[in-house]
Design an enzyme around this catalytic site. Structure first.
Site, PDB file in Angstrom:
ATOM      1  CD  GLU A   1      -4.559  -8.033   2.027  1.00 47.20           C
ATOM      2  OE1 GLU A   1      -3.307  -7.127   2.190  1.00 47.20           O
ATOM      3  OE2 GLU A   1      -5.505  -6.908   2.606  1.00 47.20           O
TER       4      GLU A   1
ATOM      5  CD  GLU B   1      -2.953  -1.134   2.416  1.00 42.67           C
ATOM      6  OE1 GLU B   1      -3.141  -2.695   2.469  1.00 42.67           O
ATOM      7  OE2 GLU B   1      -2.339  -0.392   3.458  1.00 42.67           O
TER       8      GLU B   1
HETATM    9  O1  G3I Z   1      -1.258  -7.069  18.371  1.00 37.56           O
HETATM   10  C1  G3I Z   1      -2.362  -5.840  19.349  1.00 37.56           C
HETATM   11  C2  G3I Z   1      -2.394  -5.867  20.421  1.00 37.56           C
HETATM   12  O2  G3I Z   1      -1.867  -6.230  21.632  1.00 37.56           O
HETATM   13  C3  G3I Z   1      -4.478  -5.026  21.431  1.00 37.56           C
HETATM   14  O3  G3I Z   1      -4.156  -5.603  22.621  1.00 37.56           O
HETATM   15  C4  G3I Z   1      -5.340  -5.236  20.107  1.00 37.56           C
HETATM   16  C5  G3I Z   1      -6.275  -4.633  21.066  1.00 37.56           C
HETATM   17  O4  G3I Z   1      -6.194  -3.189  20.205  1.00 37.56           O
HETATM   18  O5  G3I Z   1      -4.603  -5.104  19.303  1.00 37.56           O
HETATM   19  C6  G3I Z   1      -3.924  -5.300  18.626  1.00 37.56           C
HETATM   20  O6  G3I Z   1      -4.128  -4.527  17.763  1.00 37.56           O
HETATM   21  C7  G3I Z   1      -4.621  -5.210  16.296  1.00 37.56           C
HETATM   22  C8  G3I Z   1      -4.082  -5.952  15.467  1.00 37.56           C
HETATM   23  O7  G3I Z   1      -5.048  -6.124  14.311  1.00 37.56           O
HETATM   24  C9  G3I Z   1      -3.466  -7.408  16.005  1.00 37.56           C
HETATM   25  O8  G3I Z   1      -4.592  -8.159  16.153  1.00 37.56           O
HETATM   26  C10 G3I Z   1      -5.038  -3.652  15.486  1.00 37.56           C
HETATM   27  O9  G3I Z   1      -6.105  -3.328  17.115  1.00 37.56           O
HETATM   28  C11 G3I Z   1      -6.445  -3.724  15.421  1.00 37.56           C
HETATM   29  O10 G3I Z   1      -5.852  -2.856  13.614  1.00 37.56           O
HETATM   30  C12 G3I Z   1      -5.264  -4.261  13.736  1.00 37.56           C
HETATM   31  O11 G3I Z   1      -6.055  -5.237  12.552  1.00 37.56           O
HETATM   32  C13 G3I Z   1      -5.906  -5.794  11.019  1.00 37.56           C
HETATM   33  C14 G3I Z   1      -5.477  -4.965  11.038  1.00 37.56           C
HETATM   34  O12 G3I Z   1      -5.022  -5.124   9.130  1.00 37.56           O
HETATM   35  C15 G3I Z   1      -4.759  -3.165  10.706  1.00 37.56           C
HETATM   36  O13 G3I Z   1      -4.886  -2.437   9.566  1.00 37.56           O
HETATM   37  C16 G3I Z   1      -6.780  -6.581  10.533  1.00 37.56           C
HETATM   38  O14 G3I Z   1      -7.059  -7.645  11.939  1.00 37.56           O
HETATM   39  C17 G3I Z   1      -6.046  -7.492   9.422  1.00 37.56           C
HETATM   40  O15 G3I Z   1      -6.708  -7.961   8.869  1.00 37.56           O
HETATM   41  C18 G3I Z   1      -5.472  -5.809   7.735  1.00 37.56           C
HETATM   42  O16 G3I Z   1      -5.057  -6.400   7.014  1.00 37.56           O
HETATM   43  C19 G3I Z   1      -5.592  -5.611   6.520  1.00 37.56           C
HETATM   44  C20 G3I Z   1      -3.849  -6.559   5.540  1.00 37.56           C
HETATM   45  O17 G3I Z   1      -2.956  -6.505   6.882  1.00 37.56           O
HETATM   46  C21 G3I Z   1      -3.387  -5.131   4.456  1.00 37.56           C
HETATM   47  N1  G3I Z   1      -4.926  -4.979   3.498  1.00 37.56           N
HETATM   48  C22 G3I Z   1      -5.842  -4.349   4.409  1.00 37.56           C
HETATM   49  C23 G3I Z   1      -6.009  -5.605   5.538  1.00 37.56           C
HETATM   50  C24 G3I Z   1      -7.515  -4.830   6.016  1.00 37.56           C
HETATM   51  O18 G3I Z   1      -6.947  -3.724   6.874  1.00 37.56           O
END
Ligand code: G3I
Length: 359
Positions: A270, A163
């Site tokens: 994805e 991205e």
């Molecule tokens: O790891 C922390 C944890 O320590 C904390 O306790 C918890 C509570 O807030 O958050 C955890 O981090 C989360 C992370 O996922 C791991 O679970 C983040 O808040 C959360 O925002 C993050 O979301 C991920 C997102 O990317 C981040 O932008 C989604 O699961 C994941 O499906 C998504 O995937 C992305 C691809 O990598 C790239 N393309 C778009 C796609 C969808 O956004």
């Protein structure tokens, strides 16, 4: 009794009763061909996983049954695996990698450089100021070297840069912290470091809204420029965060016919299809509380059927199609966006049978 059943079927056909749904739900994957076998002559079929998926026996079974490629949804991202200079968090990434090693499943690495979930400490000094970009490159090279070396036996492809292109405005590049420090040079450096770390891995540039005419042209121009300068970009990753309305076959075909002559490999990295008009790597609508009618399920199944028909048309370039998450219950979009082929109880949905049932 027979009259009552006929009457119920009529009601279901007219969408009065979710009878169709019940029939689909009663069918299990056991008496249907798996996804990986259905597309065995076309491309690998993958899935992104979180650590809970490989701790759950029923989910492990579904993964083994249906998929022959796996991506870590989050745990191999820089911020998750290397949160500070001397701190590495391998445990959860190793858990998924070991599950794949034990089950002979190949992996895609996601991801090495992204403006989100990045190891921001690489960019700054102790005062919080940008370091010199050569300092950043040395830190990035070490990160890429260590992560790729640890998983080079099981990972066959990497999303090296994710991205980096903008969604609008005069600058085709996303003006992230990475871009502010390095311009587009960080893209070239990342691919160079990745090639050195594992010469056998297939290296991808990955992005969303990749069928959008403006963005696809900018992705094309960036990859063309980089490759003409010797930057080893082997493939383009089309994220595929789509919906029941789009992309149309024409829009997807236009993007694929643009990218196909440019690179050796295309991966759909994805894939999910949400039941509203939103697309891409962002999530605004969560659809909370909206029941999914049979007609929407049908639109959902039809969209998946159209997408895979077009992917098959480009099977000479597309060698992997990965779903983003295993089932609706663990989807980043939330179950109510209804995005995947399996519901939160791991039951196959009409879209699944639309793909695997022999025509
Ligand atoms: O790891 C922390 C944890 O320590 C904390 O306790 C918890 C509570 O807030 O958050 C955890 O981090 C989360 C992370 O996922 C791991 O679970 C983040 O808040 C959360 O925002 C993050 O979301 C991920 C997102 O990317 C981040 O932008 C989604 O699961 C994941 O499906 C998504 O995937 C992305 C691809 O990598 C790239 N393309 C778009 C796609 C969808 O956004």
């Amino acid at each position: 009794m027979k009259k009552l059943l006929q009457f119920l079927i009529v009601l279901s056909v007219f969408n009065v009763l979710p009878f169709g749904q019940a029939q689909a739900e009663q069918r299990s994957t056991h008496n249907a061909q798996s996804l990986k076998d259905t597309f065995a002559k076309d491309f690998l079929v993958g899935v992104s996983l979180n650590p809970r998926n490989v701790r759950n026996a029923a989910e492990q079974d579904l993964i083994r049954q249906q998929f022959n490629s796996v991506t870590c949804e989050n745990v191999m991202k820089p911020k998750e695996i290397h949160p500070s200079a001397n701190e590495w968090k391998w445990e959860e990434a190793d858990r998924i990698a070991n599950f794949c090693r034990e089950n002979g499943i190949k992996m895609r690495g996601h991801c090495l450089v992204w403006h989100n979930q990045f190891s921001d400490w690489m960019l700054y000094d102790e005062m919080g100021n940008f370091v010199d970009k050569e300092v950043f490159y040395a830190r990035l090279k070490d990160h890429i070297q260590k992560v790729m070396t640890r998983y080079k036996d099981v990972i066959y492809a990497w999303d090296v840069v994710n991205e980096a292109m903008s969604d609008g405005g005069p600058n085709p590049y996303r003006e992230s912290k990475l871009y502010q420090l390095c311009g587009d040079e960080f893209i070239a450096k990342a691919f160079q470091f990745a090639r050195e770390a594992d010469p056998n891995a297939i290296l991808f540039y990955n992005d969303y809204n990749e069928c959008d005419p403006r963005k696809s042209k900018n992705i094309y121009n960036m990859v063309l420029k980089m490759r003409s300068e010797g930057v080893p970009i082997d493939g383009i990753g089309m994220q595929g965060h789509y919906n029941i309305y789009g992309p149309t076959v024409e829009e997807l075909d236009a993007a694929l016919s643009l990218y196909a002559p440019l690179v050796e490999h295309i991966h759909v990295t994805e894939l999910d299809v949400r039941v509203n008009r939103e697309m891409g790597g962002q999530l605004r609508f969560s659809q909370e509380g909206l029941a999914i009618s049979d007609s929407v399920q049908n639109l959902h199944a039809q969209q998946y059927e159209r997408l895979f028909k077009t992917f098959r048309k480009y099977r000479d370039k597309i060698d992997c199609v990965t779903f983003w998450n295993l089932h609706d219950g663990c989807s980043w979009l939330g179950a109510r966006n209804y995005p995947l082929l399996f519901d939160a109880s791991l039951q196959p949905k009409p879209a699944y049978f639309r793909l695997v049932d022999k025509k």
